[in-house]
Enzyme design. Sequence first.
Site, short mmCIF file in Angstrom:
data_model
loop_
_atom_site.label_atom_id
_atom_site.label_comp_id
_atom_site.label_asym_id
_atom_site.label_seq_id
_atom_site.Cartn_x
_atom_site.Cartn_y
_atom_site.Cartn_z
N GLU A 1 0.77 -1.09 -0.08
CA GLU A 1 0.07 0.12 -0.07
C GLU A 1 0.96 1.32 0.05
O GLU A 1 0.65 2.19 -0.65
CB GLU A 1 -0.93 -0.03 1.10
CG GLU A 1 -1.95 -1.18 1.30
CD GLU A 1 -1.20 -2.34 1.90
OE1 GLU A 1 -0.13 -2.53 2.27
OE2 GLU A 1 -1.84 -3.55 1.88
N TYR B 1 10.12 -13.07 6.27
CA TYR B 1 9.18 -12.05 6.92
C TYR B 1 9.34 -12.07 8.77
O TYR B 1 9.34 -13.29 8.79
CB TYR B 1 7.67 -11.98 6.56
CG TYR B 1 7.44 -11.55 5.43
CD1 TYR B 1 7.29 -10.37 4.86
CD2 TYR B 1 7.55 -12.69 4.31
CE1 TYR B 1 7.14 -9.91 3.57
CE2 TYR B 1 7.16 -12.19 2.90
CZ TYR B 1 6.92 -11.07 2.68
OH TYR B 1 6.76 -10.65 1.07
N ASP C 1 2.53 -2.79 -8.08
CA ASP C 1 2.11 -1.56 -7.19
C ASP C 1 2.28 -0.38 -7.99
O ASP C 1 1.30 0.63 -8.15
CB ASP C 1 3.00 -1.73 -6.01
CG ASP C 1 2.62 -2.69 -5.05
OD1 ASP C 1 1.54 -3.27 -4.96
OD2 ASP C 1 3.80 -3.23 -4.46
P1 ATP Z 1 4.01 -7.72 -7.92
O1 ATP Z 1 3.24 -8.17 -6.89
O2 ATP Z 1 5.49 -8.58 -7.89
O3 ATP Z 1 4.39 -6.10 -7.85
P2 ATP Z 1 1.95 -8.37 -9.44
O4 ATP Z 1 1.86 -9.82 -9.98
O5 ATP Z 1 0.97 -7.30 -8.83
O6 ATP Z 1 3.60 -7.81 -9.27
P3 ATP Z 1 2.51 -7.97 -12.30
O7 ATP Z 1 1.59 -8.78 -13.27
O8 ATP Z 1 3.83 -8.86 -12.50
O9 ATP Z 1 1.93 -7.52 -11.10
O10 ATP Z 1 2.84 -6.66 -13.15
C1 ATP Z 1 2.22 -5.76 -13.11
C2 ATP Z 1 2.22 -5.09 -14.57
O11 ATP Z 1 3.49 -4.45 -14.81
C3 ATP Z 1 2.13 -6.09 -15.96
O12 ATP Z 1 0.58 -6.13 -16.20
C4 ATP Z 1 2.88 -5.09 -16.78
O13 ATP Z 1 2.20 -4.13 -17.38
C5 ATP Z 1 4.20 -4.82 -16.13
N1 ATP Z 1 5.24 -5.45 -15.94
C6 ATP Z 1 5.37 -6.61 -15.23
N2 ATP Z 1 6.42 -7.42 -15.26
C7 ATP Z 1 6.96 -6.87 -16.57
C8 ATP Z 1 8.16 -7.05 -17.39
N3 ATP Z 1 8.89 -7.99 -17.32
N4 ATP Z 1 8.25 -6.44 -18.28
C9 ATP Z 1 7.64 -5.36 -18.76
N5 ATP Z 1 6.52 -4.95 -18.11
C10 ATP Z 1 6.18 -5.82 -16.85
#
Ligand code: ATP
Length: 313
Positions: free
Chosen positions: A35, A102, A255
């Site tokens: 957050e 953690y 995030d």
């Molecule tokens: P985390 O919890 O690790 O912060 P998450 O699982 O909530 O991530 P992700 O889907 O991994 O979210 O990433 C969010 C967005 O960021 C993706 O939808 C994409 O647009 C961008 N993104 C993530 N990884 C990459 C990457 N390797 N290259 C380019 N864009 C990425």
Amino acid sequence: MSVVTLGESLGLLVASRIGRLELVPSMDLGFGGAESNVAIGLARLGVPVTWMGRLGDDAMGRLIERQLRAEGVQPSVTRDTSAPTALMLKERPASGASAISYYRAGSAGSRIEPADLDLDRVRAARVLHLTGITAAVSESARRALDAAVETAHQAGAVVSFDVNHRSRLWSAEEAVPVYRALAARADLVFAGEDEAELLTGEHEPAAQAAAIAAMGPTQVVVKRGEHGAIGFAEGERVEVPAFAVQALDTVGAGDAFVAGYLAELIAGAPLPERLRTAAACGAIACTAPGDWEAAPDRGAIARFLDAGDPVQR
Ligand code: ATP
């Protein structure tokens, strides 16, 4: 046009070298928390934002509050004199790999309760942003979520919920009914593909998004890492591919993505633009180490987007 978010922020110790943690000579000091990462992302995009939480009356708590203020986030903090600020240790077992431990059981942040919330700020906000992590940390934290959602609803604010499942905090069996209930009370839901599958049993992102929308929210975004994201809102479905970047550290991409989406929502941008900015923020966040340090400001996004338009409909 502000955002309020609440949750737990943790002190972060990152191994300064690759190798077994017990042999690493020093650790770099920082902090994180989904957050507060979103709050910093929003502040960098010029959105007035409050982070609410409980911190220990200790150096880590002071570090977190200081850094949030330095980033332009307004902290609304309860100081807990009888519990410490939680910690996480990031070990780097091999090049490009990391493992997090953690130390958060019984922490100040997990003891957040409804009385800690500044409900006037929630009432004044355009968006209340929450995550499933807060629901996982304690029963009093779940009550705080309930109070915040109730207040936001009464005030007509948008309730945004990012599932953010943490399997180390609770089992899927325990978590899923709580996530479904929160999704049903939210206006906007973000879920990773795995989380969306957990909630819906569906395998395809479009079917996942549709199934989450059927629970009640008017906007749903399924985040798909390097495959981009898919969004549903205003009767429209939009897919956005990820921007091609040299990803150095993907922690915090989600995030930064959420911050980009919310900033554009508040600016009144249509769904394709919300997703495009979000995807740019997510990609940029991957290009440098740190959970929030690489989140971009508007100038960085503009320079990045000059490379091309990734939206496909
Ligand atoms: P985390 O919890 O690790 O912060 P998450 O699982 O909530 O991530 P992700 O889907 O991994 O979210 O990433 C969010 C967005 O960021 C993706 O939808 C994409 O647009 C961008 N993104 C993530 N990884 C990459 C990457 N390797 N290259 C380019 N864009 C990425």
